[in-house]
Design a protein around this motif. Structure first.
Motif, PDB file in Angstrom:
ATOM      1  N   ARG A 162      99.319 -25.586 -29.986  1.00 25.51           N
ATOM      2  CA  ARG A 162     101.128 -25.444 -29.754  1.00 25.51           C
ATOM      3  C   ARG A 162     101.301 -27.259 -30.304  1.00 25.51           C
ATOM      4  O   ARG A 162     102.148 -27.218 -29.901  1.00 25.51           O
ATOM      5  N   ALA A 163     100.693 -27.639 -28.737  1.00 25.42           N
ATOM      6  CA  ALA A 163     101.663 -29.021 -28.418  1.00 25.42           C
ATOM      7  C   ALA A 163     101.018 -30.198 -29.923  1.00 25.42           C
ATOM      8  O   ALA A 163     101.967 -30.746 -30.069  1.00 25.42           O
ATOM      9  N   LEU A 164      99.697 -29.165 -30.252  1.00 29.18           N
ATOM     10  CA  LEU A 164     100.401 -30.491 -31.746  1.00 29.18           C
ATOM     11  C   LEU A 164     100.861 -30.163 -32.539  1.00 29.18           C
ATOM     12  O   LEU A 164     101.947 -31.396 -33.370  1.00 29.18           O
ATOM     13  N   ARG A 165     101.535 -29.074 -33.079  1.00 29.96           N
ATOM     14  CA  ARG A 165     102.824 -28.384 -33.503  1.00 29.96           C
ATOM     15  C   ARG A 165     103.989 -29.218 -33.038  1.00 29.96           C
ATOM     16  O   ARG A 165     104.653 -29.734 -34.349  1.00 29.96           O
ATOM     17  N   THR A 166     104.121 -28.941 -31.475  1.00 28.94           N
ATOM     18  CA  THR A 166     105.440 -29.955 -31.372  1.00 28.94           C
ATOM     19  C   THR A 166     105.157 -31.001 -31.443  1.00 28.94           C
ATOM     20  O   THR A 166     106.496 -31.485 -32.077  1.00 28.94           O
ATOM     21  N   LEU A 167     104.273 -31.645 -32.069  1.00 26.19           N
ATOM     22  CA  LEU A 167     103.871 -33.432 -32.089  1.00 26.19           C
ATOM     23  C   LEU A 167     104.480 -33.954 -33.625  1.00 26.19           C
ATOM     24  O   LEU A 167     104.623 -34.956 -33.663  1.00 26.19           O
ATOM     25  N   HIS A 168     103.622 -33.521 -33.994  1.00 25.64           N
ATOM     26  CA  HIS A 168     104.362 -32.656 -35.652  1.00 25.64           C
ATOM     27  C   HIS A 168     104.913 -32.745 -36.111  1.00 25.64           C
ATOM     28  O   HIS A 168     105.740 -33.952 -36.940  1.00 25.64           O
ATOM     29  N   LYS A 169     106.065 -31.812 -35.792  1.00 30.11           N
ATOM     30  CA  LYS A 169     107.584 -31.474 -35.770  1.00 30.11           C
ATOM     31  C   LYS A 169     108.188 -33.309 -35.248  1.00 30.11           C
ATOM     32  O   LYS A 169     109.237 -33.324 -36.325  1.00 30.11           O
TER      33      LYS A 169
END
Length: 136
Positions: free
Chosen positions: A19-26
């Motif tokens: 989830r943290a990776l997806r937030t950063l990716h976005k």
């Protein structure tokens, strides 16, 4: 702690990371989109993100996120070594590990300094990674 409890704790710690990776990716995509300019419809935006050279550097993170999601979908027992390996792989992208993909790291550092949203997402990811075991 027995092996089942240890596996559950490791899995729970690692499951917070995607989830943290997806937030950063976005956040990275959002900044790169602003730098790129008008993109049109959401479908055109998706096509740009996946096919345009301007966004190609993000594929290293996309691939890592997909591999981590697949690993977490497997019912296999997670070892401390495996979780430490995921931490190391992520740190090779976003730091402080030695950069595995220097093109990614170069662009990443620029956006980390340019965007408060990227910096906040980076901090949240680093905090989660700090709870994972390190490789020996």
């Amino acid at each position: 702690m027995n092996q089942a409890n240890d596996n559950d704790a490791l899995r729970a710690s690692l499951q917070a990371v995607p989830r943290a990776l997806r937030t950063l990716h976005k956040a990275l995509i959002d900044v790169e989109t602003v730098y790129f300019g008008a993109v049109g419809s959401p479908l055109e935006h998706l096509q740009l993100i996946t096919n345009h050279p301007h966004f190609a550097w993000l594929q290293a993170m996309s691939a890592l996120m997909a591999a981590l999601d697949e690993a977490l979908d497997e019912p296999d027992t997670l070892t401390r070594e495996a979780v430490a390996g995921w931490r190391a792989a992520i740190e090779e992208l976003v730091g402080p590990g030695t950069a595995a993909a220097s093109a990614f790291r170069t662009k990443y550092i620029i956006l980390l300094h340019d965007s408060p949203d990227v910096a906040i997402a980076h901090g949240a990811l680093r905090q989660l990674l700090g709870h994972l075991p390190k490789q020996m």
